[in-house]
Motif scaffolding. Sequence first.
Motif, PDB file in Angstrom:
ATOM      1  N   UNK A 116      21.957  90.210  12.445  1.00  0.00           N
ATOM      2  CA  UNK A 116      21.952  88.539  12.461  1.00  0.00           C
ATOM      3  C   UNK A 116      20.424  88.893  11.299  1.00  0.00           C
ATOM      4  N   UNK A 117      21.268  88.363   9.861  1.00  0.00           N
ATOM      5  CA  UNK A 117      20.314  88.573   8.848  1.00  0.00           C
ATOM      6  C   UNK A 117      19.205  87.191   9.628  1.00  0.00           C
ATOM      7  N   UNK A 118      17.754  87.752   8.954  1.00  0.00           N
ATOM      8  CA  UNK A 118      17.003  87.236   9.729  1.00  0.00           C
ATOM      9  C   UNK A 118      16.096  86.908   7.791  1.00  0.00           C
ATOM     10  N   UNK A 119      15.024  86.173   7.221  1.00  0.00           N
ATOM     11  CA  UNK A 119      14.177  86.473   6.367  1.00  0.00           C
ATOM     12  C   UNK A 119      12.796  87.086   6.431  1.00  0.00           C
ATOM     13  N   UNK A 120      12.481  87.305   7.833  1.00  0.00           N
ATOM     14  CA  UNK A 120      10.996  87.751   7.847  1.00  0.00           C
ATOM     15  C   UNK A 120      10.793  88.974   8.144  1.00  0.00           C
ATOM     16  N   UNK A 121      10.497  89.780   7.831  1.00  0.00           N
ATOM     17  CA  UNK A 121      10.411  91.310   7.924  1.00  0.00           C
ATOM     18  C   UNK A 121       9.785  91.760   9.639  1.00  0.00           C
ATOM     19  N   UNK A 122       9.929  92.298  10.111  1.00  0.00           N
ATOM     20  CA  UNK A 122       9.821  93.221  11.113  1.00  0.00           C
ATOM     21  C   UNK A 122       8.374  93.274  11.313  1.00  0.00           C
ATOM     22  N   UNK A 123       7.831  92.553  12.059  1.00  0.00           N
ATOM     23  CA  UNK A 123       6.286  92.616  12.669  1.00  0.00           C
ATOM     24  C   UNK A 123       6.308  93.758  13.715  1.00  0.00           C
ATOM     25  N   UNK A 124       5.455  94.897  13.710  1.00  0.00           N
ATOM     26  CA  UNK A 124       5.039  95.247  14.968  1.00  0.00           C
ATOM     27  C   UNK A 124       6.161  96.006  15.793  1.00  0.00           C
ATOM     28  N   UNK A 125       5.864  96.245  16.810  1.00  0.00           N
ATOM     29  CA  UNK A 125       6.706  97.429  18.187  1.00  0.00           C
ATOM     30  C   UNK A 125       7.567  95.566  18.520  1.00  0.00           C
ATOM     31  N   UNK A 126       8.707  96.354  19.184  1.00  0.00           N
ATOM     32  CA  UNK A 126      10.544  95.294  19.287  1.00  0.00           C
ATOM     33  C   UNK A 126       9.879  94.971  20.787  1.00  0.00           C
ATOM     34  N   UNK A 127      10.028  93.744  20.988  1.00  0.00           N
ATOM     35  CA  UNK A 127      10.093  93.991  22.703  1.00  0.00           C
ATOM     36  C   UNK A 127      11.138  94.116  23.105  1.00  0.00           C
ATOM     37  N   UNK A 128      12.319  94.423  22.720  1.00  0.00           N
ATOM     38  CA  UNK A 128      13.277  95.860  23.142  1.00  0.00           C
ATOM     39  C   UNK A 128      13.743  96.484  22.214  1.00  0.00           C
ATOM     40  N   UNK A 129      14.302  97.311  22.352  1.00  0.00           N
ATOM     41  CA  UNK A 129      14.763  98.826  21.625  1.00  0.00           C
ATOM     42  C   UNK A 129      15.540  99.427  22.166  1.00  0.00           C
ATOM     43  N   UNK A 130      16.094 100.131  21.624  1.00  0.00           N
ATOM     44  CA  UNK A 130      17.559 100.998  21.629  1.00  0.00           C
ATOM     45  C   UNK A 130      16.979 102.689  22.101  1.00  0.00           C
ATOM     46  N   UNK A 131      17.291 102.768  23.075  1.00  0.00           N
ATOM     47  CA  UNK A 131      17.009 104.536  23.457  1.00  0.00           C
ATOM     48  C   UNK A 131      18.344 105.436  22.958  1.00  0.00           C
ATOM     49  N   UNK A 132      18.067 106.250  22.270  1.00  0.00           N
ATOM     50  CA  UNK A 132      19.797 107.185  22.100  1.00  0.00           C
ATOM     51  C   UNK A 132      18.740 108.831  23.276  1.00  0.00           C
ATOM     52  N   UNK A 133      19.872 108.756  24.053  1.00  0.00           N
ATOM     53  CA  UNK A 133      19.635 109.833  24.900  1.00  0.00           C
ATOM     54  C   UNK A 133      20.287 110.907  24.528  1.00  0.00           C
ATOM     55  N   UNK A 134      19.822 112.177  23.584  1.00  0.00           N
ATOM     56  CA  UNK A 134      20.313 112.697  23.048  1.00  0.00           C
ATOM     57  C   UNK A 134      20.221 114.609  24.022  1.00  0.00           C
TER      58      UNK A 134
ATOM     59  N   UNK B 286      10.093 112.516  24.722  1.00  0.00           N
ATOM     60  CA  UNK B 286      10.204 111.318  23.451  1.00  0.00           C
ATOM     61  C   UNK B 286      10.206 111.183  21.703  1.00  0.00           C
ATOM     62  N   UNK B 287      11.015 110.950  21.634  1.00  0.00           N
ATOM     63  CA  UNK B 287      10.688 110.313  19.687  1.00  0.00           C
ATOM     64  C   UNK B 287      10.352 108.856  19.417  1.00  0.00           C
ATOM     65  N   UNK B 288       9.174 108.383  18.903  1.00  0.00           N
ATOM     66  CA  UNK B 288       9.603 106.895  18.368  1.00  0.00           C
ATOM     67  C   UNK B 288       9.759 106.259  17.200  1.00  0.00           C
ATOM     68  N   UNK B 289      11.092 106.509  16.644  1.00  0.00           N
ATOM     69  CA  UNK B 289      11.452 106.645  14.987  1.00  0.00           C
ATOM     70  C   UNK B 289      11.833 104.811  15.156  1.00  0.00           C
ATOM     71  N   UNK B 290      12.029 103.930  13.379  1.00  0.00           N
ATOM     72  CA  UNK B 290      11.891 102.815  13.247  1.00  0.00           C
ATOM     73  C   UNK B 290      13.527 103.114  12.129  1.00  0.00           C
ATOM     74  N   UNK B 291      14.001 102.389  12.176  1.00  0.00           N
ATOM     75  CA  UNK B 291      15.219 102.516  10.679  1.00  0.00           C
ATOM     76  C   UNK B 291      15.061 102.098   9.555  1.00  0.00           C
ATOM     77  N   UNK B 292      15.011 101.644   8.396  1.00  0.00           N
ATOM     78  CA  UNK B 292      14.896 101.270   7.260  1.00  0.00           C
ATOM     79  C   UNK B 292      14.748 100.519   7.607  1.00  0.00           C
ATOM     80  N   UNK B 293      14.512  98.829   8.334  1.00  0.00           N
ATOM     81  CA  UNK B 293      13.995  97.437   8.059  1.00  0.00           C
ATOM     82  C   UNK B 293      12.390  98.024   9.566  1.00  0.00           C
ATOM     83  N   UNK B 294      12.181  98.914   9.731  1.00  0.00           N
ATOM     84  CA  UNK B 294      11.064  99.173  10.260  1.00  0.00           C
ATOM     85  C   UNK B 294      11.673  98.686  12.018  1.00  0.00           C
ATOM     86  N   UNK B 295      12.970  98.159  12.335  1.00  0.00           N
ATOM     87  CA  UNK B 295      12.953  98.123  14.139  1.00  0.00           C
ATOM     88  C   UNK B 295      12.990  99.182  14.718  1.00  0.00           C
TER      89      UNK B 295
END
Length: 122
Positions: free
Chosen positions: A52-70, A99-108
């Motif tokens: 979903x396109x939004x005007x504001x940048x990501x700020x801080x920790x997401x309240x919900x996130x994806x886990x990729x089990x690898x 566990x490793x915490x990463x962020x996508x190019x948008x900071x998610x």
Amino acid sequence: MRLVCVLDANDLEETARFWCGALGFVREETRRHPSYLALLDPGGRWPDLLLQKVPEPSRGKNRMHLDMVVPDLEAEAERVVRLGARRVRPTFEEAGDLIAVLADPEGNEFCLVQQLEGAREA
């Protein structure tokens, strides 16, 4: 009922490139609205990821996130970093998982999880 995950993004194209590469998803080429872009699992196994396109940048920790089990956390971390992710914190162990915490190019933020004990399914 069908579950769809929605992720905010400033740049739909860049975010789609990253998540398609990270998850092996494909873009839904029939756009219904210019503010949304759906990414689909070609095998139909996982929920769609709707950008979903939004005007504001990501700020801080997401309240919900994806886990990729690898199976190999470090190999997967290197792969997604090459796609544009960045590490948010060093790898740690918690509740029998690596566990490793990463962020996508948008900071998610998202997590890579390697299960250390047993072969339970996520």
